[in-house]
Design an enzyme around this catalytic site. Sequence first.
Site, PDB file in Angstrom:
ATOM      1  N   CYS A 142      47.239  14.062  62.710  1.00 46.14           N
ATOM      2  CA  CYS A 142      46.911  14.119  64.061  1.00 46.14           C
ATOM      3  C   CYS A 142      47.250  15.228  64.985  1.00 46.14           C
ATOM      4  O   CYS A 142      47.951  16.139  64.208  1.00 46.14           O
ATOM      5  CB  CYS A 142      47.881  12.721  64.809  1.00 46.14           C
ATOM      6  N   GLY A 181      42.215  15.252  64.912  1.00 46.09           N
ATOM      7  CA  GLY A 181      41.957  14.018  64.741  1.00 46.09           C
ATOM      8  C   GLY A 181      41.057  13.464  65.657  1.00 46.09           C
ATOM      9  O   GLY A 181      40.981  13.740  66.769  1.00 46.09           O
ATOM     10  N   ASN A 210      53.107  13.358  64.394  1.00 43.47           N
ATOM     11  CA  ASN A 210      52.150  14.089  63.511  1.00 43.47           C
ATOM     12  C   ASN A 210      52.735  13.992  62.167  1.00 43.47           C
ATOM     13  O   ASN A 210      53.893  14.586  62.121  1.00 43.47           O
ATOM     14  CB  ASN A 210      51.825  15.159  64.066  1.00 43.47           C
ATOM     15  N   GLY A 211      52.192  13.421  61.144  1.00 40.71           N
ATOM     16  CA  GLY A 211      53.049  13.528  59.932  1.00 40.71           C
ATOM     17  C   GLY A 211      52.911  12.068  59.218  1.00 40.71           C
ATOM     18  O   GLY A 211      52.444  11.209  59.572  1.00 40.71           O
ATOM     19  N   TYR A 255      42.894  25.469  56.529  1.00 43.65           N
ATOM     20  CA  TYR A 255      41.991  24.461  56.801  1.00 43.65           C
ATOM     21  C   TYR A 255      42.382  23.816  58.256  1.00 43.65           C
ATOM     22  O   TYR A 255      41.350  23.903  59.229  1.00 43.65           O
ATOM     23  CB  TYR A 255      41.528  23.435  55.911  1.00 43.65           C
TER      24      TYR A 255
END
Length: 496
Positions: free
Chosen positions: A35, A63, A141-142, A283
């Site tokens: 995210c 996301g 996030n993670g 990416y």
Amino acid sequence: MSEHTKCNKQTSCEKCHCSGCLLAQAEEPKLGEECGVFGMYDMEGRDVASTIYYGLFSLQHRGQESCGIAVSRTDGPQRNSSSVKGMGLVNEVFNAENLGKMKGDIGVGHVRYSTAGASVAENTQPLVLNYIKGTLSLAHNGNLVNALELRRELELSGAIFQTTIDSEVIAYLIARERLKVGKVEEAVKEAMKKIKGAYSLVVASPRKLIGARDPFGFRPLCIGKRDGAYILSSESCALDTVGAEFIRDVEPGEIVTITPEGISSDKSLMTGSHAKCIFEYIYFARPDSYIDGISVHSSRITAGRILAQTHPVDADIVVGVPESGNAAAMGFALESGIPYGTAFVKNSYVGRTFIKPKQSARESSVMVKLNVLREIVRGKRVVMVDDSIVRGTTSARIVKMLKDAGAKEVHVRISSPPFKYPCYFGTDVPSSDQLPAFSHTVEQIAEMIGADSLGYLDLNRLSELIDGDQGYCNACFSGDYPLDPPKEDIRGDYDK
């Protein structure tokens, strides 16, 4: 031909990964990242919801399944938060009416792609907890590697969970620790001592905005400022979008606390042993972002140059697969002297939410997203640069599209090493038995995807993408995890 080529496609897909099986499987998605997070505190009392909206809009690439914003007023009562959350893209969930109703000078926002916990409405973030000290809003996030263990411990002490995401474990820990310490940032610190894995956190308490990054620094987090407001964001590109000045990155293991007095920092959990996700540069991140002082665009140019050095080929044109393959293709062209061209037209209005046809339908979602400019590739030897090969189905379809458009040869170059191992730190790299590179040679994979040749980025040269920094994680390529992976698969186990 591969020894697997003649297997029974109806029964062998799970074990074999031959070319027939790979192409018989449902369309593979692009890799997803957990995210993006965005927080803001306006010291002059202005509403922040609309700015958070634009910040999330620029983090949408991180996301596309769900999103949310929670705001509150620091001069109001302890519990005065309002939030809007929902499934879908930022511009689908939010509108002028619901944003206009969100009054608050402090808030957090979140865009989600699920890697642990189902893609359902109750798992949308930010999480908003009302407890004895007021309201706590959290965006994460993670992925935690010890989330199941911590969740069971909390359940045994009476905690009732409303979601199936590890972020709720973090929120509960902070709330529980807050009862024992004098400040919310101290509660965040105590929670950090218990959780293991990847996390960049943005937390809004009734009077403070807090950012925290795990000691390995797996996921990015940076600080910005605009007029009298401070901002925390997963990527610097979101700061540019809202007209904020980039101040600095939050360091791995650091906790920053933002109040009207400014920014204070607690670095006592910093270890100096970093494992920043290298795939952020290859990416995930937007090319116009800077992460820990490194330009993402420059990293991708470097990857392409390395590919041209290590896997040269006689060809007429170099093309990139949009979007993250474009810069690497440019680097390959610059290094090799082969002209760079645009061979693909991308439908920018196709996200993860478009309705996919049934598996039996003839349409491919790759063809919905991409189309080939025939006049660019017809009769030419083409170098096709992409960021990764996961299961191989997408690569095979794109190679076929180029050849159907008249390309004489298609030489595939990948700006990452082969994926061989699962990721437990916020990336949905699947288990090894679903990754062709784990059990097949490069030549076999080239045959699977229909390429005339195939070359990957050399694992030993990854550090060149980040100016020689050795503090990065490459576990999905090497199997060398910076901390012990979980004994049970955390990605989705909450739903069982």
